[in-house]
Design a protein around this motif. Structure first.
Motif, PDB file in Angstrom:
ATOM      1  N   TRP A  37       0.839  -1.355   0.111  1.00 21.51           N
ATOM      2  CA  TRP A  37      -0.015   0.026   0.042  1.00 21.51           C
ATOM      3  C   TRP A  37       0.968   1.200  -0.048  1.00 21.51           C
ATOM      4  CZ3 TRP A  37      -4.468  -1.149  -1.804  1.00 21.51           C
ATOM      5  CH2 TRP A  37      -4.955  -2.266  -1.614  1.00 21.51           C
ATOM      6  N   ARG A  38       2.096   1.236   0.737  1.00 18.84           N
ATOM      7  CA  ARG A  38       2.756   2.160   0.732  1.00 18.84           C
ATOM      8  C   ARG A  38       3.259   2.534  -0.551  1.00 18.84           C
ATOM      9  NH1 ARG A  38       3.745   6.827   2.282  1.00 18.84           N
ATOM     10  NH2 ARG A  38       6.062   7.534   2.830  1.00 18.84           N
ATOM     11  N   ASP A 128     -19.540   4.063  -3.502  1.00 19.31           N
ATOM     12  CA  ASP A 128     -17.999   4.203  -3.701  1.00 19.31           C
ATOM     13  C   ASP A 128     -17.889   5.363  -2.615  1.00 19.31           C
ATOM     14  OD1 ASP A 128     -15.462   4.321  -4.806  1.00 19.31           O
ATOM     15  OD2 ASP A 128     -15.973   6.142  -6.082  1.00 19.31           O
ATOM     16  N   GLN A 129     -17.998   5.101  -1.395  1.00 20.17           N
ATOM     17  CA  GLN A 129     -17.627   5.978  -0.355  1.00 20.17           C
ATOM     18  C   GLN A 129     -16.356   5.520   0.367  1.00 20.17           C
ATOM     19  OE1 GLN A 129     -21.020   5.442   2.093  1.00 20.17           O
ATOM     20  NE2 GLN A 129     -22.477   7.242   1.064  1.00 20.17           N
ATOM     21  N   GLY A 130     -15.718   6.670   0.564  1.00 19.68           N
ATOM     22  CA  GLY A 130     -14.322   6.483   1.215  1.00 19.68           C
ATOM     23  C   GLY A 130     -14.120   7.929   1.570  1.00 19.68           C
ATOM     24  N   PHE A 131     -14.208   8.283   3.131  1.00 20.61           N
ATOM     25  CA  PHE A 131     -14.169   9.708   3.193  1.00 20.61           C
ATOM     26  C   PHE A 131     -12.665   9.893   3.810  1.00 20.61           C
ATOM     27  CE2 PHE A 131     -16.119   6.797   6.988  1.00 20.61           C
ATOM     28  CZ  PHE A 131     -15.208   6.933   7.898  1.00 20.61           C
ATOM     29  N   VAL A 132     -12.403  11.328   3.505  1.00 19.20           N
ATOM     30  CA  VAL A 132     -10.898  11.780   3.901  1.00 19.20           C
ATOM     31  C   VAL A 132     -10.814  12.163   5.423  1.00 19.20           C
ATOM     32  CG1 VAL A 132     -10.919  13.038   1.880  1.00 19.20           C
ATOM     33  CG2 VAL A 132     -11.991  14.315   3.739  1.00 19.20           C
ATOM     34  N   ASP A 133      -9.783  11.869   5.987  1.00 13.19           N
ATOM     35  CA  ASP A 133      -9.764  12.234   7.540  1.00 13.19           C
ATOM     36  C   ASP A 133      -9.944  13.310   8.048  1.00 13.19           C
ATOM     37  OD1 ASP A 133      -7.353  13.536   7.050  1.00 13.19           O
ATOM     38  OD2 ASP A 133      -6.015  12.235   7.541  1.00 13.19           O
ATOM     39  N   GLU A 134     -10.231  13.522   9.298  1.00 13.47           N
ATOM     40  CA  GLU A 134     -10.779  14.951   9.897  1.00 13.47           C
ATOM     41  C   GLU A 134      -9.843  16.167   9.543  1.00 13.47           C
ATOM     42  OE1 GLU A 134     -11.595  14.370  13.993  1.00 13.47           O
ATOM     43  OE2 GLU A 134     -13.084  12.526  13.691  1.00 13.47           O
ATOM     44  N   PRO A 311      -4.869  -3.189   4.876  1.00 11.59           N
ATOM     45  CA  PRO A 311      -4.365  -2.084   5.375  1.00 11.59           C
ATOM     46  C   PRO A 311      -4.852  -1.829   6.820  1.00 11.59           C
ATOM     47  CG  PRO A 311      -5.425  -0.973   3.688  1.00 11.59           C
ATOM     48  CD  PRO A 311      -5.550  -2.500   3.723  1.00 11.59           C
ATOM     49  N   GLY A 312      -4.127  -1.673   7.765  1.00  6.45           N
ATOM     50  CA  GLY A 312      -4.555  -1.277   9.271  1.00  6.45           C
ATOM     51  C   GLY A 312      -5.099   0.402   9.130  1.00  6.45           C
ATOM     52  N   ALA A 313      -5.886   0.623  10.504  1.00  7.60           N
ATOM     53  CA  ALA A 313      -6.512   1.907  10.262  1.00  7.60           C
ATOM     54  C   ALA A 313      -5.580   3.318  10.016  1.00  7.60           C
ATOM     55  CB  ALA A 313      -7.264   2.023  11.658  1.00  7.60           C
ATOM     56  N   GLY A 314      -4.486   3.109  10.651  1.00  7.99           N
ATOM     57  CA  GLY A 314      -3.398   4.251  10.555  1.00  7.99           C
ATOM     58  C   GLY A 314      -2.564   4.097   9.447  1.00  7.99           C
ATOM     59  N   GLU A 315      -2.947   3.365   8.534  1.00  6.35           N
ATOM     60  CA  GLU A 315      -1.915   3.357   7.238  1.00  6.35           C
ATOM     61  C   GLU A 315      -2.518   3.814   6.105  1.00  6.35           C
ATOM     62  OE1 GLU A 315       0.602  -1.009   7.442  1.00  6.35           O
ATOM     63  OE2 GLU A 315      -1.527  -1.235   8.076  1.00  6.35           O
ATOM     64  N   GLN A 316      -2.815   5.101   5.968  1.00  5.94           N
ATOM     65  CA  GLN A 316      -3.133   5.669   4.872  1.00  5.94           C
ATOM     66  C   GLN A 316      -2.324   5.777   3.617  1.00  5.94           C
ATOM     67  OE1 GLN A 316      -3.617   9.790   6.951  1.00  5.94           O
ATOM     68  NE2 GLN A 316      -5.817   9.343   6.911  1.00  5.94           N
ATOM     69  N   TRP A 317      -2.883   5.452   2.657  1.00  2.22           N
ATOM     70  CA  TRP A 317      -2.183   5.299   1.236  1.00  2.22           C
ATOM     71  C   TRP A 317      -3.188   5.752   0.190  1.00  2.22           C
ATOM     72  CZ3 TRP A 317      -4.571   2.804  -2.786  1.00  2.22           C
ATOM     73  CH2 TRP A 317      -5.646   2.056  -2.299  1.00  2.22           C
ATOM     74  N   TYR A 318      -4.317   6.231   0.349  1.00  2.00           N
ATOM     75  CA  TYR A 318      -5.229   6.751  -0.684  1.00  2.00           C
ATOM     76  C   TYR A 318      -5.547   8.220  -0.492  1.00  2.00           C
ATOM     77  CZ  TYR A 318      -9.010   6.877  -4.262  1.00  2.00           C
ATOM     78  OH  TYR A 318      -9.760   6.877  -5.245  1.00  2.00           O
TER      79      TYR A 318
END
Ligand code: SPD
Length: 351
Positions: A37-38, A128-134, A311-318
């Motif tokens: 994912w990285r 096709d939802q997938g939300f951005v972080d706060e 990927p785990g919750a903290g592993e942002q890649w998108y």
């Protein structure tokens, strides 16, 4: 096999444009990280193309994989040396996460926004939802505010699984704020939260395959959306948004990713925006980081990945860029009814 042949093979299999520099970018990402994912994140090669390219590089014995990890063989490392491929330094600013803005007035609502967002509906594959972080939501609102597109303005949010309208409503800065979403869960969540908190937010259910309700056209200074990434879907969001604007000088904000959109798709989009009467004033790379959603194992790219790991919750890649456009003239863009699937094209990976 040379880079050009590798690119051509991956392009043919994925039906996504791939060039020799994409192969080098993917190799550079593998030199930086072994995590699949990285690698997707760092390379900026569209996911569906990257999957095929990884398979080609495996066939040619440049790399190996196992359990979500990918690494270069000695042959692959030798090829990288010969090509001069090196991982670029990561220089994203740690304080603004590369957004280029401070939170400014949005900092005052950050805590409340976080508390309210804790009860949000989870992302649905159906839409096709997938939300951005706060942090991305707050930065987007701050950037819009800094461009004089929020305070005292009439703002329309098209599709809001990100809950941007809630963050904006907490500031009470817009003159009028309207959010539309297809998903009844999002509509109820926004409406009930706004009522409970006494926030100035109008919410309605709307499927963007249909033109906007006439009473909303053209009454806004600003529209904002994070569209689905298919060309057809993206343009539908953009054109519906532009149709809601009052006229020249009004602005629109859109998210656009590299993960599911080749630069060829980016060019089509930019051409269509220009032809519709808009100009791109700002384009901020990787402005948004997304929370991982719950449907990885059923999304279209899952079976294409050479090696898999959720990927785990903290592993942002998108991630996606933030585009700001501004109308130079009254928009002239299609507003017909659309039928059928809005989410899929050859480059769609997370649908
Ligand atoms: N399919 C999951 C990720 C898709 C992101 N694009 C849609 C953005 C909506 N916030």
């Amino acid at each position: 096999m040379e880079l050009r042949e590798l690119a051509l093979a991956a392009s043919t299999r994925s039906q996504t444009p791939v060039n020799e520099r994409d192969v080098e970018r993917l190799l550079a990402a593998i030199l930086s990280s072994e995590d699949v994912w990285r690698i997707m994140d760092l390379s900026d090669v569209p996911v569906m193309a990257a999957c095929e390219l990884l398979r080609e590089l495996h066939r040619t014995e440049w790399l190996e994989w196992n359990d979500g990890r990918i690494w270069l063989t000695s042959r692959g490392r030798e090829k990288c040396r010969a090509l001069g491929v090196q991982p670029p330094p990561e220089l994203r600013c740690p304080s603004c996460r590369g957004s280029g803005v401070e939170l400014g007035p949005m900092a005052c609502v950050a805590q409340t926004f976080s508390e309210l967002a804790a009860g949000r509906p989870q992302a649905l594959q159906e839409f096709d939802q997938g939300f951005v972080d706060e942090a991305s939501v707050l930065s987007r609102a701050a950037f819009m505010w800094s461009k004089a597109d929020v305070a005292g303005r009439e703002v329309l949010v098209l599709g809001d699984d990100d809950l941007l309208s809630l963050a904006l409503a907490l500031t009470k800065a817009p003159k009028r704020l309207v959010a539309l979403d297809i998903d009844p869960r999002i509509v109820s969540f926004l409406r009930e939260t706004a009522t409970e908190q006494g926030l100035p937010l109008e919410v309605a259910q709307h499927d963007l395959r249909h033109p906007l309700p006439l009473e909303l056209i053209p009454s806004f200074h600003t529209f904002v959306c994070d569209p689905t990434e298919s060309l057809r879907g993206f343009l539908a969001f953009a054109w519906r948004g532009m149709s809601a604007l009052r006229g020249p000088g009004c602005s629109g904000y859109l998210g656009l990713t590299r993960r599911e959109a080749s630069l060829t798709k980016w060019r089509h989009i930019q051409e269509e925006l220009l032809q519709s009467g808009a100009v791109i004033t700002d384009l901020l790379h990787d402005f948004h980081s997304y929370e991982n959603w719950t449907y990885f194992e059923t999304m279209v790219a899952w079976d294409k990945l050479p090696t898999r790991r959720v990927p785990g919750a903290g592993e942002q890649w998108y991630r996606s860029a933030l585009i700001r456009l501004e109308l130079l003239e009254h928009p002239h863009c299609p507003q017909e009814e659309l039928q059928g699937d809005m989410f899929d094209d050859a480059e769609a990976a997370t649908t």
